[in-house]
Design a protein around this motif. Structure first.
Motif, PDB file in Angstrom:
ATOM      1  N   GLY A 115      -3.847  22.466  -1.116  1.00 35.04           N
ATOM      2  CA  GLY A 115      -4.515  21.444  -0.323  1.00 35.04           C
ATOM      3  C   GLY A 115      -3.551  20.498   0.340  1.00 35.04           C
ATOM      4  O   GLY A 115      -2.357  20.487   0.077  1.00 35.04           O
ATOM      5  N   ASP A 116      -4.092  19.670   1.204  1.00 35.09           N
ATOM      6  CA  ASP A 116      -3.289  18.722   1.985  1.00 35.09           C
ATOM      7  C   ASP A 116      -2.886  17.552   1.112  1.00 35.09           C
ATOM      8  O   ASP A 116      -3.715  16.890   0.513  1.00 35.09           O
ATOM      9  CB  ASP A 116      -4.117  18.239   3.177  1.00 35.09           C
ATOM     10  N   ASP A 117      -1.561  17.265   1.067  1.00 41.07           N
ATOM     11  CA  ASP A 117      -1.066  16.124   0.304  1.00 41.07           C
ATOM     12  C   ASP A 117      -1.017  14.854   1.142  1.00 41.07           C
ATOM     13  O   ASP A 117      -0.755  13.776   0.636  1.00 41.07           O
ATOM     14  CB  ASP A 117       0.344  16.401  -0.240  1.00 41.07           C
ATOM     15  N   ASN A 118      -1.177  14.967   2.444  1.00 36.94           N
ATOM     16  CA  ASN A 118      -1.054  13.797   3.312  1.00 36.94           C
ATOM     17  C   ASN A 118      -2.366  13.031   3.330  1.00 36.94           C
ATOM     18  O   ASN A 118      -3.114  13.017   4.306  1.00 36.94           O
ATOM     19  CB  ASN A 118      -0.659  14.221   4.729  1.00 36.94           C
ATOM     20  N   ILE A 119      -2.663  12.388   2.236  1.00 35.41           N
ATOM     21  CA  ILE A 119      -3.905  11.640   2.102  1.00 35.41           C
ATOM     22  C   ILE A 119      -3.815  10.353   2.893  1.00 35.41           C
ATOM     23  O   ILE A 119      -2.790   9.677   2.915  1.00 35.41           O
ATOM     24  CB  ILE A 119      -4.176  11.347   0.621  1.00 35.41           C
ATOM     25  N   SER A 120      -4.886  10.007   3.554  1.00 35.46           N
ATOM     26  CA  SER A 120      -4.917   8.786   4.367  1.00 35.46           C
ATOM     27  C   SER A 120      -4.638   7.569   3.496  1.00 35.46           C
ATOM     28  O   SER A 120      -5.175   7.427   2.406  1.00 35.46           O
ATOM     29  CB  SER A 120      -6.282   8.648   5.037  1.00 35.46           C
ATOM     30  N   GLU A 121      -3.791   6.664   4.005  1.00 40.99           N
ATOM     31  CA  GLU A 121      -3.411   5.468   3.264  1.00 40.99           C
ATOM     32  C   GLU A 121      -3.730   4.233   4.085  1.00 40.99           C
ATOM     33  O   GLU A 121      -3.676   4.242   5.303  1.00 40.99           O
ATOM     34  CB  GLU A 121      -1.907   5.476   2.953  1.00 40.99           C
ATOM     35  N   ASP A 122      -4.053   3.153   3.389  1.00 39.83           N
ATOM     36  CA  ASP A 122      -4.234   1.890   4.080  1.00 39.83           C
ATOM     37  C   ASP A 122      -2.891   1.401   4.582  1.00 39.83           C
ATOM     38  O   ASP A 122      -1.855   1.603   3.959  1.00 39.83           O
ATOM     39  CB  ASP A 122      -4.815   0.836   3.120  1.00 39.83           C
ATOM     40  N   SER A 155       8.686   7.410  -6.482  1.00 41.58           N
ATOM     41  CA  SER A 155      10.066   7.892  -6.464  1.00 41.58           C
ATOM     42  C   SER A 155      10.577   8.140  -5.043  1.00 41.58           C
ATOM     43  O   SER A 155      11.762   8.382  -4.849  1.00 41.58           O
ATOM     44  CB  SER A 155      10.191   9.174  -7.301  1.00 41.58           C
ATOM     45  N   ASP A 156       9.677   8.095  -4.044  1.00 40.40           N
ATOM     46  CA  ASP A 156      10.118   8.213  -2.660  1.00 40.40           C
ATOM     47  C   ASP A 156      10.528   6.867  -2.086  1.00 40.40           C
ATOM     48  O   ASP A 156      10.852   6.758  -0.905  1.00 40.40           O
ATOM     49  CB  ASP A 156       9.014   8.827  -1.791  1.00 40.40           C
ATOM     50  N   GLY A 157      10.499   5.813  -2.923  1.00 45.62           N
ATOM     51  CA  GLY A 157      10.918   4.493  -2.484  1.00 45.62           C
ATOM     52  C   GLY A 157       9.817   3.660  -1.861  1.00 45.62           C
ATOM     53  O   GLY A 157      10.028   2.498  -1.537  1.00 45.62           O
ATOM     54  N   ARG A 158       8.614   4.214  -1.715  1.00 51.44           N
ATOM     55  CA  ARG A 158       7.528   3.490  -1.070  1.00 51.44           C
ATOM     56  C   ARG A 158       6.793   2.639  -2.091  1.00 51.44           C
ATOM     57  O   ARG A 158       6.528   3.073  -3.213  1.00 51.44           O
ATOM     58  CB  ARG A 158       6.569   4.474  -0.410  1.00 51.44           C
ATOM     59  N   GLY A 159       6.440   1.415  -1.688  1.00 56.32           N
ATOM     60  CA  GLY A 159       5.703   0.521  -2.562  1.00 56.32           C
ATOM     61  C   GLY A 159       4.389   0.111  -1.935  1.00 56.32           C
ATOM     62  O   GLY A 159       4.277  -0.031  -0.717  1.00 56.32           O
ATOM     63  N   MET A 160       3.375  -0.076  -2.749  1.00 50.70           N
ATOM     64  CA  MET A 160       2.058  -0.501  -2.294  1.00 50.70           C
ATOM     65  C   MET A 160       1.509  -1.553  -3.251  1.00 50.70           C
ATOM     66  O   MET A 160       1.792  -1.528  -4.450  1.00 50.70           O
ATOM     67  CB  MET A 160       1.092   0.690  -2.240  1.00 50.70           C
ATOM     68  N   GLY A 161       0.686  -2.448  -2.707  1.00 49.35           N
ATOM     69  CA  GLY A 161       0.015  -3.422  -3.546  1.00 49.35           C
ATOM     70  C   GLY A 161       0.234  -4.834  -3.060  1.00 49.35           C
ATOM     71  O   GLY A 161       0.889  -5.072  -2.048  1.00 49.35           O
ATOM     72  N   ALA A 162      -0.324  -5.789  -3.759  1.00 44.11           N
ATOM     73  CA  ALA A 162      -0.197  -7.210  -3.443  1.00 44.11           C
ATOM     74  C   ALA A 162       0.078  -7.964  -4.732  1.00 44.11           C
ATOM     75  O   ALA A 162      -0.678  -7.862  -5.691  1.00 44.11           O
ATOM     76  CB  ALA A 162      -1.474  -7.722  -2.779  1.00 44.11           C
ATOM     77  N   LEU A 163       1.165  -8.713  -4.756  1.00 43.29           N
ATOM     78  CA  LEU A 163       1.570  -9.407  -5.981  1.00 43.29           C
ATOM     79  C   LEU A 163       0.970 -10.800  -6.105  1.00 43.29           C
ATOM     80  O   LEU A 163       0.934 -11.365  -7.191  1.00 43.29           O
ATOM     81  CB  LEU A 163       3.097  -9.507  -6.050  1.00 43.29           C
ATOM     82  N   ASN A 164       0.536 -11.395  -4.972  1.00 41.72           N
ATOM     83  CA  ASN A 164      -0.004 -12.756  -5.001  1.00 41.72           C
ATOM     84  C   ASN A 164       0.989 -13.748  -5.604  1.00 41.72           C
ATOM     85  O   ASN A 164       0.604 -14.718  -6.256  1.00 41.72           O
ATOM     86  CB  ASN A 164      -1.320 -12.811  -5.790  1.00 41.72           C
ATOM     87  N   ALA A 165       2.284 -13.498  -5.404  1.00 36.69           N
ATOM     88  CA  ALA A 165       3.310 -14.396  -5.957  1.00 36.69           C
ATOM     89  C   ALA A 165       3.253 -15.769  -5.318  1.00 36.69           C
ATOM     90  O   ALA A 165       3.814 -16.721  -5.836  1.00 36.69           O
ATOM     91  CB  ALA A 165       4.701 -13.782  -5.760  1.00 36.69           C
ATOM     92  N   GLY A 206     -11.753  -6.467  -4.256  1.00 36.12           N
ATOM     93  CA  GLY A 206     -10.426  -6.906  -3.844  1.00 36.12           C
ATOM     94  C   GLY A 206     -10.195  -6.760  -2.360  1.00 36.12           C
ATOM     95  O   GLY A 206     -10.129  -5.652  -1.838  1.00 36.12           O
ATOM     96  N   HIS A 207     -10.067  -7.900  -1.635  1.00 39.27           N
ATOM     97  CA  HIS A 207      -9.895  -7.834  -0.183  1.00 39.27           C
ATOM     98  C   HIS A 207      -8.483  -7.407   0.219  1.00 39.27           C
ATOM     99  O   HIS A 207      -8.225  -7.139   1.382  1.00 39.27           O
ATOM    100  CB  HIS A 207     -10.219  -9.197   0.439  1.00 39.27           C
ATOM    101  N   GLN A 208      -7.537  -7.363  -0.735  1.00 43.17           N
ATOM    102  CA  GLN A 208      -6.188  -6.897  -0.428  1.00 43.17           C
ATOM    103  C   GLN A 208      -5.968  -5.462  -0.938  1.00 43.17           C
ATOM    104  O   GLN A 208      -4.853  -5.093  -1.302  1.00 43.17           O
ATOM    105  CB  GLN A 208      -5.141  -7.822  -1.048  1.00 43.17           C
ATOM    106  N   LYS A 209      -7.004  -4.677  -0.961  1.00 47.09           N
ATOM    107  CA  LYS A 209      -6.909  -3.312  -1.473  1.00 47.09           C
ATOM    108  C   LYS A 209      -5.863  -2.512  -0.685  1.00 47.09           C
ATOM    109  O   LYS A 209      -5.788  -2.568   0.541  1.00 47.09           O
ATOM    110  CB  LYS A 209      -8.260  -2.619  -1.355  1.00 47.09           C
ATOM    111  N   ARG A 210      -5.037  -1.777  -1.401  1.00 46.83           N
ATOM    112  CA  ARG A 210      -4.058  -0.879  -0.808  1.00 46.83           C
ATOM    113  C   ARG A 210      -4.179   0.476  -1.504  1.00 46.83           C
ATOM    114  O   ARG A 210      -4.405   0.545  -2.721  1.00 46.83           O
ATOM    115  CB  ARG A 210      -2.622  -1.409  -0.975  1.00 46.83           C
ATOM    116  N   THR A 211      -4.027   1.558  -0.757  1.00 49.28           N
ATOM    117  CA  THR A 211      -4.104   2.902  -1.330  1.00 49.28           C
ATOM    118  C   THR A 211      -2.772   3.601  -1.151  1.00 49.28           C
ATOM    119  O   THR A 211      -2.230   3.652  -0.045  1.00 49.28           O
ATOM    120  CB  THR A 211      -5.219   3.721  -0.664  1.00 49.28           C
ATOM    121  N   MET A 212      -2.247   4.127  -2.235  1.00 48.84           N
ATOM    122  CA  MET A 212      -0.944   4.774  -2.237  1.00 48.84           C
ATOM    123  C   MET A 212      -1.098   6.258  -2.535  1.00 48.84           C
ATOM    124  O   MET A 212      -1.656   6.645  -3.572  1.00 48.84           O
ATOM    125  CB  MET A 212      -0.039   4.120  -3.289  1.00 48.84           C
ATOM    126  N   ALA A 213      -0.633   7.112  -1.624  1.00 51.10           N
ATOM    127  CA  ALA A 213      -0.699   8.558  -1.841  1.00 51.10           C
ATOM    128  C   ALA A 213       0.389   8.986  -2.814  1.00 51.10           C
ATOM    129  O   ALA A 213       1.508   8.489  -2.770  1.00 51.10           O
ATOM    130  CB  ALA A 213      -0.538   9.292  -0.526  1.00 51.10           C
TER     131      ALA A 213
END
Length: 786
Positions: free
Chosen positions: A749-756, A628-638, A589-596
């Motif tokens: 451990g660290d919760d601030n995981i690197s995100e795309d 629940s923090d209001g952040r969204g990640m991903g690609a819908l391809n709508a 998937g070329h539209q890969k997104r990572t959500m912490a």
């Protein structure tokens, strides 16, 4: 004896526009009524006008002066049969008006097309610039009266646009024009102002800009529209952008070329600019058929003489003089409607031109276009209602929207209405569903298409309609497509084309020994067809046991989306991962997104896009997840062709998302179904669900759990996961039920995981910013916190 249909003859009615449309009946045996309007301000009464009577019914237009007016109606020449109607006209000087303007080329001959039979005594009677000004004034007043009556019929009050007026020679009646030649001071009065706007373009240049075919409406703004708009800005006055003017613009130098059968210099197009100049452009090549005076309206709308071959017949629509008048007045009003921001193509139809004279008169003339005789007023025929239908004006939604959003249609006492769209909420499964219709403003109308019989019973208030559907009702009707359209009082509509498509297959089951704890599954996937032979079911939870048997939570979710949905990966705090797909296959998937998933953040909403048509076990198109923090990640391809079916999965009140499940099929190991697993919020799940013998919940592919012997709950069918034959990934794929507690193995451990990096808007390239805002506001995670 007179009887009025749309005015109260026993009291005083108050109106806010200059011209009114009156309809009523008379018992007298006559073919016409005489109408005269008189003001108490000492101004001479308007001359009597003759309006036809048919089968005892009449329609008439009356002009009013500011203040109290007495409109007198008399049956023919019988002075004993009369009616005096008192009407108070209150102008609204602070309301922005509809401006009228005529564009004139720098070398214009100041004349318009006119067939010989329309010349009258002089060839310039209907073709001179003065004649065009007079005709434009009367046509604008006809529009004003028509819209006001249409608004009244829609229960919105008698409201219409105002017209900018000037103190000049009164050209609105034939008598005043005749007197003006000898006693001009006696005929001064307030008349609609026509702005004469010169352009630096020549006649040849204007006619070269747009070679429009007969009866061809412009699909988009063209060069002629740009020239007109620029000329208005250079003219100045009321046409500065900050005033946000709305203008009806007539191009004086348009012309029909019979050799090429083309109308030159004619670009029928209306454009609304919310922060600037809104302009409707129309050519003058048919204006010769318009009435010059109010008392000429019946004559022009009943003139069945042929127009001739020297003028445009608009593909056969303008064969006679009355048809030419009706078509051009109606189509110009359509462009004005668009300039106000109304829905394009809402009220122009080729086969209903007879309805235009029906709006103003009680009889019609022979129609050459349809080869039908003239009609007399028929009470049983709804086309004689005034106005007849939605053929030449806006729909109810447009009328409501103009009232709510355009200051031109405001009346004293109107409240400002928010322009929020109504919301149709569809929650539940094929076993039980709830449909809720909510609106910030009053719900004006709810309509259904096809659907179940009988219709479900809604409990309703002004702002909320709601119904609950049980399993029996759904089972009986699910095979019939069922759409709902909601119209709010602000004119904004929301539509769901098929309610059933928004319900999700669900498996509801209890944990053995704990009948009070229910787990639920619901998904988005194919609606038809059997699964392929090599499909693969999977379930992945947001918590799992580590090697020491302690619970660890998910730390991030990788959403793998290309042109379609490849799948997802869930990563845990102990470094392990689980694949939402076939074991061992890490999605692309070329539209890969990572959500912490930081500590304390839950997954609250999952959006999945599937094909707009049912395709048996085809891959899904896109995936987006909100926390629940209001952040969204991903690609819908709508934006994909046919991929406009985005559906939203939420846990529901009192529940939380604890995992995902679905299927991957034979289409390149792509995702064909994606769903959520939910559990009660605040309930500790029993520890036995994490035993060595793990329980994987059956997917909703059609299998059902076995019923218990002593109770009716479903017993989840179990599959042993583990052993030497199972891979490490397969073990991680096993369903882990969340007990609601935080494991001590989470550590510090660290919760601030690197995100795309994710703008969040790559899925909406064809959507407006307002559409993006609606998606984010309606479905971001904080909406589902409890």
């Amino acid at each position: 004896m007179f009887k009025l249909d749309n005015f109260n003859a026993d009291g005083v009615e108050q109106v806010y526009q200059r011209c009114i449309l009156m309809t009523g009946t008379t018992d007298a045996s006559t073919d016409h009524v005489l109408l005269k309007s008189e003001s108490r301000r000492g101004k001479p009464a308007t001359p009597e006008q003759r309006w036809p009577v048919s089968n005892g019914h009449f329609k008439a237009l009356a002009l009013l002066a500011p203040g109290m007016n007495t409109v007198s109606l008399t049956s023919g020449n019988d002075d004993d049969d009369k009616l005096a109607l008192r009407i108070r006209y209150v102008p609204l000087p602070k309301t922005p008006p509809l401006h009228l303007a005529i564009l004139i080329a720098k070398d214009s001959p100041l004349s318009i097309d006119c067939p010989p039979r329309k010349f009258g005594t002089f060839s310039s009677t209907h073709s001179s610039l003065d004649a065009v000004i007079a005709k434009f004034r009367v046509t604008a007043l006809m529009w004003q009266a028509l819209i006001a009556e249409d608004m009244r019929k829609k229960d919105l009050g008698r409201r219409s646009f105002q017209l900018q007026e000037e103190w000049a020679t009164d050209t609105l009646t034939r008598e005043s024009v005749q007197i003006s030649t000898t006693r001009p001071q006696e005929t001064l009065g307030w008349v609609p102002q026509i702005h004469l706007v010169r352009t630096d373009k020549t006649v040849a240049e204007l006619r070269h800009m747009d070679l429009a075919q007969p009866n061809q409406r412009a699909k988009s703004k063209g060069p002629l529209h740009d020239v007109f708009a620029q000329s208005l800005k250079e003219y100045g006055g009321p046409f500065v952008a900050r005033s946000r003017p709305v203008v009806a613009g007539l191009v004086l130098d348009s012309h029909y070329d019979p050799k090429r059968n083309l109308v030159l210099g004619h670009e029928p197009f209306g454009l609304h600019e919310p922060d600037g100049l809104s302009l409707a452009v129309f050519g003058s090549h048919l204006t010769y058929a318009w009435p010059r005076f109010m008392d000429e309206i019946p004559e022009c709308l009943l003139d069945a003489r042929l127009s001739g071959e020297s003028v445009s017949n608009e593909n056969g629509q303008c064969l006679s003089l009355w048809e030419t008048c009706a078509v051009s007045q109606r189509d110009f009003l359509c462009e004005v409607h668009r300039a106000f921001g109304g829905t394009p193509d809402q009220f122009v139809r080729s086969g209903d031109i007879i309805e235009w004279p029906k709006a103003f008169l009680s009889r019609t003339a022979y129609c050459h276009q349809s080869d039908t005789d003239g009609e007399e007023y028929d009470l049983s025929d709804p086309s004689w209602l005034s106005p007849p239908s939605d053929s030449f004006r806006g729909s109810l939604s447009d009328a409501l929207f103009l009232r709510a959003s355009r200051p031109h249609f405001k009346l004293p006492g109107d409240k400002n209405l928010p322009l929020d769209a109504p919301v149709i909420e569809i929650a539940g499964t094929y076993e039980k569903a709830t449909i809720s219709i909510r609106s910030v403003t009053k719900i004006r109308k709810v309509t259904t298409t096809q659907g179940p019989k009988p219709d479900p019973s809604f409990s309703s208030t002004e702002h909320l309609w709601q119904t609950v559907l049980d399993k029996d009702y759904i089972t009986k009707n699910v095979q019939f497509p069922w759409g709902i359209k909601v119209l709010a009082d602000n004119g904004v509509q929301t539509e769901v084309q098929n309610i059933w498509a928004h319900l999700h297959p669900a498996t509801t089951f209890t944990i053995p020994g704990h009948p009070h704890i229910t787990l639920e599954k619901k998904s988005v996937g194919p609606r038809t067809g059997p699964p392929s032979s090599n499909w693969h079911p999977w379930t992945v939870m947001l918590k799992k046991r580590d090697a020491q048997g302690k619970l660890v939570r998910a730390s991030k979710i990788a959403l793998h989306v290309g042109d379609v949905l490849d799948g997802a990966m869930v990563y845990y705090r102990d470094g392990s991962f689980a694949t939402c797909g076939k074991p061992g296959n890490i999605p692309g998937g070329h539209q890969k997104r990572t959500m912490a998933l930081k500590k304390g953040v839950d997954v609250t909403c999952v959006a999945v896009t599937r094909w707009s048509v049912d395709r048996a076990w085809w891959p899904l198109l896109g995936l987006r997840v909100w926390g629940s923090d209001g952040r969204g990640m991903g690609a819908l391809n709508a934006r994909h062709a046919g991929g406009n079916k985005t559906e939203f999965l939420t846990a529901g009140r009192g529940r939380r998302i604890v995992g995902f499940y679905g299927h991957h099929g034979s289409h390149g190991n792509l995702c064909t179904e994606f769903g959520i697993v939910t559990a009660p919020r605040g309930v500790r799940l029993p520890g036995e669900v994490y035993d060595v013998e793990r329980w994987e919940v059956l997917t909703s592919g059609g299998e059902e759990g076995e019923k218990g012997e002593d109770e009716g709950e479903r017993k989840p069918k179990r599959r042993r996961v583990g052993g030497d034959k199972d891979s490490t990934v397969a073990k991680n794929d096993a369903m882990e039920l969340d007990d609601g507690s935080d494991s001590s193995s989470d550590g510090d451990g660290d919760d601030n995981i690197s995100e795309d990096v994710d703008s969040g808007y790559d899925d909406f390239r064809r959507a407006s910013q307002s559409a993006i805002k609606i998606y984010e506001e309606l479905y971001k995670g904080k909406q589902y916190r409890e």
